[in-house]
Write a protein that holds these residues in place. Sequence first.
Motif, PDB file in Angstrom:
ATOM      1  N   PRO A   1       0.966  -1.442   0.172  1.00 46.49           N
ATOM      2  CA  PRO A   1      -0.325  -0.325  -0.201  1.00 46.49           C
ATOM      3  C   PRO A   1       1.042   1.392  -0.051  1.00 46.49           C
ATOM      4  O   PRO A   1      -0.057   2.721  -0.604  1.00 46.49           O
ATOM      5  CB  PRO A   1      -0.858  -0.359   1.388  1.00 46.49           C
ATOM      6  CG  PRO A   1      -0.820  -1.330   2.027  1.00 46.49           C
ATOM      7  CD  PRO A   1       0.495  -2.317   1.053  1.00 46.49           C
ATOM      8  N   ILE A   2       2.065   1.057   0.575  1.00 43.37           N
ATOM      9  CA  ILE A   2       2.848   2.362   0.813  1.00 43.37           C
ATOM     10  C   ILE A   2       3.581   2.516  -0.584  1.00 43.37           C
ATOM     11  O   ILE A   2       3.523   3.845  -1.378  1.00 43.37           O
ATOM     12  CB  ILE A   2       3.998   2.725   1.632  1.00 43.37           C
ATOM     13  CG1 ILE A   2       3.259   1.798   3.555  1.00 43.37           C
ATOM     14  CG2 ILE A   2       4.819   3.136   1.675  1.00 43.37           C
ATOM     15  CD1 ILE A   2       4.329   1.624   4.441  1.00 43.37           C
ATOM     16  N   ILE A   3       3.648   1.659  -1.300  1.00 46.29           N
ATOM     17  CA  ILE A   3       4.630   1.549  -2.464  1.00 46.29           C
ATOM     18  C   ILE A   3       3.417   2.803  -3.858  1.00 46.29           C
ATOM     19  O   ILE A   3       3.741   3.174  -5.063  1.00 46.29           O
ATOM     20  CB  ILE A   3       4.800   0.352  -3.064  1.00 46.29           C
ATOM     21  CG1 ILE A   3       6.623   0.165  -2.861  1.00 46.29           C
ATOM     22  CG2 ILE A   3       5.290   0.588  -4.771  1.00 46.29           C
ATOM     23  CD1 ILE A   3       6.537  -1.112  -2.785  1.00 46.29           C
ATOM     24  N   GLY A   4       2.159   1.756  -3.381  1.00 44.37           N
ATOM     25  CA  GLY A   4       1.019   2.344  -4.508  1.00 44.37           C
ATOM     26  C   GLY A   4       0.436   3.517  -4.328  1.00 44.37           C
ATOM     27  O   GLY A   4      -0.091   4.408  -5.158  1.00 44.37           O
ATOM     28  N   GLN A   5       1.213   4.759  -3.374  1.00 45.94           N
ATOM     29  CA  GLN A   5       0.803   5.943  -3.396  1.00 45.94           C
ATOM     30  C   GLN A   5       2.816   6.922  -3.919  1.00 45.94           C
ATOM     31  O   GLN A   5       2.713   7.646  -3.630  1.00 45.94           O
ATOM     32  CB  GLN A   5       0.752   6.373  -1.609  1.00 45.94           C
ATOM     33  CG  GLN A   5      -0.296   5.351  -1.047  1.00 45.94           C
ATOM     34  CD  GLN A   5      -1.366   6.466  -1.445  1.00 45.94           C
ATOM     35  OE1 GLN A   5      -1.433   7.208  -1.674  1.00 45.94           O
ATOM     36  NE2 GLN A   5      -2.390   5.245  -2.207  1.00 45.94           N
ATOM     37  N   GLU A   6       3.201   6.912  -4.531  1.00 45.73           N
ATOM     38  CA  GLU A   6       4.692   6.631  -5.169  1.00 45.73           C
ATOM     39  C   GLU A   6       4.437   7.219  -6.309  1.00 45.73           C
ATOM     40  O   GLU A   6       3.833   6.586  -7.597  1.00 45.73           O
ATOM     41  CB  GLU A   6       5.960   5.644  -4.913  1.00 45.73           C
ATOM     42  CG  GLU A   6       6.230   5.079  -3.296  1.00 45.73           C
ATOM     43  CD  GLU A   6       6.260   6.523  -2.449  1.00 45.73           C
ATOM     44  OE1 GLU A   6       7.473   7.665  -2.902  1.00 45.73           O
ATOM     45  OE2 GLU A   6       6.145   7.043  -1.537  1.00 45.73           O
ATOM     46  N   TRP A   7       4.456   8.334  -6.268  1.00 51.08           N
ATOM     47  CA  TRP A   7       4.861   8.748  -8.223  1.00 51.08           C
ATOM     48  C   TRP A   7       5.911   9.002  -8.590  1.00 51.08           C
ATOM     49  O   TRP A   7       6.892   9.038  -7.924  1.00 51.08           O
ATOM     50  CB  TRP A   7       3.696  10.452  -7.424  1.00 51.08           C
ATOM     51  CG  TRP A   7       2.969  10.118  -6.516  1.00 51.08           C
ATOM     52  CD1 TRP A   7       2.816  11.454  -5.708  1.00 51.08           C
ATOM     53  CD2 TRP A   7       1.747  10.316  -7.200  1.00 51.08           C
ATOM     54  NE1 TRP A   7       1.684  11.473  -4.965  1.00 51.08           N
ATOM     55  CE2 TRP A   7       0.974  10.858  -6.076  1.00 51.08           C
ATOM     56  CE3 TRP A   7       0.783   9.606  -7.495  1.00 51.08           C
ATOM     57  CZ2 TRP A   7      -0.393  10.122  -5.636  1.00 51.08           C
ATOM     58  CZ3 TRP A   7      -0.423   9.126  -7.607  1.00 51.08           C
ATOM     59  CH2 TRP A   7      -1.288   9.654  -6.443  1.00 51.08           C
ATOM     60  N   LEU A   8       5.481   9.104  -9.893  1.00 53.70           N
ATOM     61  CA  LEU A   8       6.482   8.792 -10.724  1.00 53.70           C
ATOM     62  C   LEU A   8       6.709  10.888 -11.462  1.00 53.70           C
ATOM     63  O   LEU A   8       7.945  10.869 -11.528  1.00 53.70           O
ATOM     64  CB  LEU A   8       6.205   7.762 -11.980  1.00 53.70           C
ATOM     65  CG  LEU A   8       7.821   8.017 -12.931  1.00 53.70           C
ATOM     66  CD1 LEU A   8       8.894   7.230 -12.288  1.00 53.70           C
ATOM     67  CD2 LEU A   8       7.212   6.769 -13.977  1.00 53.70           C
ATOM     68  N   ILE A  40       1.442  10.774 -12.350  1.00 55.39           N
ATOM     69  CA  ILE A  40       1.328   9.113 -12.543  1.00 55.39           C
ATOM     70  C   ILE A  40       2.118   8.934 -11.851  1.00 55.39           C
ATOM     71  O   ILE A  40       2.958   8.751 -11.401  1.00 55.39           O
ATOM     72  CB  ILE A  40       2.510   9.313 -14.357  1.00 55.39           C
ATOM     73  CG1 ILE A  40       1.670  10.094 -15.379  1.00 55.39           C
ATOM     74  CG2 ILE A  40       2.617   8.079 -14.646  1.00 55.39           C
ATOM     75  CD1 ILE A  40       2.598  10.555 -16.865  1.00 55.39           C
ATOM     76  N   ASN A  41       0.852   7.606 -11.903  1.00 55.36           N
ATOM     77  CA  ASN A  41       1.829   7.113 -10.357  1.00 55.36           C
ATOM     78  C   ASN A  41       1.634   4.985 -10.932  1.00 55.36           C
ATOM     79  O   ASN A  41       0.606   4.497 -11.412  1.00 55.36           O
ATOM     80  CB  ASN A  41      -0.120   6.565  -9.523  1.00 55.36           C
ATOM     81  CG  ASN A  41       1.140   5.466  -8.489  1.00 55.36           C
ATOM     82  OD1 ASN A  41       1.166   4.566  -8.782  1.00 55.36           O
ATOM     83  ND2 ASN A  41      -0.564   6.285  -7.819  1.00 55.36           N
ATOM     84  N   PRO A  42       3.102   4.374 -10.851  1.00 55.33           N
ATOM     85  CA  PRO A  42       3.345   3.337 -12.014  1.00 55.33           C
ATOM     86  C   PRO A  42       2.028   2.222 -11.364  1.00 55.33           C
ATOM     87  O   PRO A  42       1.780   1.919 -12.409  1.00 55.33           O
ATOM     88  CB  PRO A  42       4.817   3.358 -11.668  1.00 55.33           C
ATOM     89  CG  PRO A  42       5.181   4.652 -11.556  1.00 55.33           C
ATOM     90  CD  PRO A  42       4.385   5.181 -10.585  1.00 55.33           C
ATOM     91  N   THR A  43       1.688   2.068  -9.576  1.00 60.76           N
ATOM     92  CA  THR A  43       0.841   0.837  -9.360  1.00 60.76           C
ATOM     93  C   THR A  43      -0.528   1.758 -10.354  1.00 60.76           C
ATOM     94  O   THR A  43      -1.081   0.454 -11.172  1.00 60.76           O
ATOM     95  CB  THR A  43       0.701   1.115  -7.947  1.00 60.76           C
ATOM     96  OG1 THR A  43       1.902   1.139  -7.428  1.00 60.76           O
ATOM     97  CG2 THR A  43      -0.437   0.430  -7.619  1.00 60.76           C
ATOM     98  N   LYS A  44      -1.102   2.779 -10.415  1.00 64.20           N
ATOM     99  CA  LYS A  44      -2.508   3.493 -11.230  1.00 64.20           C
ATOM    100  C   LYS A  44      -2.124   2.212 -12.582  1.00 64.20           C
ATOM    101  O   LYS A  44      -2.983   2.593 -13.462  1.00 64.20           O
ATOM    102  CB  LYS A  44      -3.464   4.634 -10.764  1.00 64.20           C
ATOM    103  CG  LYS A  44      -3.650   4.222  -9.437  1.00 64.20           C
ATOM    104  CD  LYS A  44      -4.193   4.869  -9.185  1.00 64.20           C
ATOM    105  CE  LYS A  44      -4.352   5.553  -7.347  1.00 64.20           C
ATOM    106  NZ  LYS A  44      -5.984   4.768  -7.511  1.00 64.20           N
TER     107      LYS A  44
END
Lengths: 454, 244
Positions: free
Chosen positions: B79-86, B107-111
């Motif tokens: 979940p923490i990685i899911g909040q990281e932006w590129l 742009i969020n790589p997870t999304k």
Amino acid sequence: MLRHITQGLALGAVLALTAMAPAQAKTIKVAIGHQSMCTDTYTAGIVVKELKLLEKYLPKDGKYKDVEYDISWADYSSGGPITNQMMANKLNIGVMGDYPLIVNGAKFQATDSLRTYYVAGTGYNLKGSGNAIVVPVKSDLYKIGDLEGKAVSTPVGSAAWGMLLKAAQDNNIKFQLKNQSPAVGAANIAAGKIDAHSDFCPWSEIMEFRGTGRKIYDGSEAGVPYLHGVVVRKDLADDYPEVVQAFIKAVYAAGKWIKEDPMRATDLMEKWTGVEKEVLFIYFSEGGHLTLDPTIKPKWTEALKFDHTVLVKEKAIPPLDFDDWIDEKYIKAAYKDMGVDYEADKAAIVDPKVANAGLPNQIWHARDGIKEFKTLPEFLTAVAKFRATGAKINSTYVYDVETGLKLFGKTAFWVVTPKGEFSTFLRRGEAEKFAASSGGKVIDFDEAIAMKSS
Amino acid sequence: MTAAVLNSPRLHRIREAVAARPRLWLAVTLGFPVVYYLGMFAALLIRFQALPNYTETFDWFGNVAEIVRSTPDWSDIWPIIGQEWLFEVGRMNYDYGAGISEWSLYINPTKFGLILILGGLTATAFNLMLARRAACSASRLNGGAAAGGLGAALVGMTNVTLAWVVCCATPNWVVGLAILGLGVSTSLWLEQFGWWIEYAGFGLLLASLYVLSGEPKAPGGKPADSAGGHDDHHYPNTAMGASR
């Protein structure tokens, strides 16, 4: 034989290279998230940063002998993003207000493996002053009840948001809530684009000082202390407790530096933050809104527990085990090292109503600095005299009769009695009540000065 | 169980439909995220009538490495990685203070990965419709298309990564709704249902694949095999779509 010689030479070469290589120093990351636009965090933020107080107290001997410190500071406009950055370990120390502190602790405890500790305070206002709801200066809204159905913005997740929720619950009102950062809210108040904006220290005073906004609700009406504090990631605290203690010593030293000379402090803080020194003075001067004190008092724990119930009621926030989260051992060790009596400081609570009784009213003369006047008639006469001679006055300060809080002279509600006695109030309702009981009338600052200028 | 699923006739028809037009499938899959993010960007430009004036790139890989290194439990890491932006592009207002981001697109790589999966499912549904237009009834085709379209819309909506300062200072899917004109309070209230809406969207997309890959219908409306029709493996080219 040749093989043994070759192996021996190779081993010797490796040992020699190892001996020649420089020792790898261990690096400890200390990344602090602070808020240069939130006065109550300054003693753990901008002051520590600019005066390099952390560097002064970080341990450099024993197990820290060969350690290098990688210190970084990140500035945010509210506490919420600091928690997000702490979860990603981009920050390991955060400075924020009461409601964001609770969200921080609860969000970390909701994970399986991460935790923070609440290790120290920065300062407080016993009455809850610091947060406020402001309307455009020309608005016809005067009390919280007038906000029914109106558009009210606040930085969601901030201490001001928590106060707004409690104010709405207490007064049983509903409004359209909008999420706006402090600077955007202040700009919208100045432009009259929003009905009201709730914000934390010192934004309401900035709006009042600039003449764009007017307070209709002060945090003191919520009756819950307003405090800020320091949270630290568990891994930093567990691995390097002396680093956490050093940070707390820096917080203590920052407070001491401000108290030594508030004029010098506010002058420098204005340069560091861009917040007007006259606004900062209302927080950091004697009798100001902010009591600088890092101790963790039982009353603060009670206040934080209460704040948590407000958040639970309004928003699905995870539970928070306060016993696990609040940890006094670091601050106690820091005080012991400094030779300061922690329990004595912890027991002391400053009530503005008591502490500010009898403090002189002040005029900040642009050239001569702060001038003090024991009575309001003397104060008004002096203001009138300065104005008549064209002398520049930076600001004026008086005290609220009801709460003892320091106010700008120009934003206070003044009451003059038939006997010519003056009183100053934070809230219009209390001024009107006092005027009715004393046979006096509510006037503004200019009218009060005019009465003393003849 | 797994072998049974892999060998099921429906999966076989889906594989055939994708294999029939692989370049189209790839183009729709890869083009979907491009169109999606360009669409969000265009919505911002039209809504705010202003060009962006800043961009920021984040060290996503470095941040993820740090999160993995410093977070003991994998259940917390995701979940923490899911909040990281590129990447972030937006418009900064410098009228007050050090500058405030008024609106921005992240742009969020997870999304982005989810949108890529969405693109793949949409492309599969599209290929299936083309391949089976002769074998499926109009109602089945229309039903499958409607379910797929609605599912794609729901998933797309809940993965919006826009920030608008008067609605929500952090990137949030409901900002898209607010920009489209839905009230801020209503939009923020809807936020809590984001996961359910996203699950429903993926569910509808999978349902559309299920419907579109079903037994072919005989002219009388009965499944072809029960009406004495031919085996799935011997569909004429007209049923699978001849042209590539």
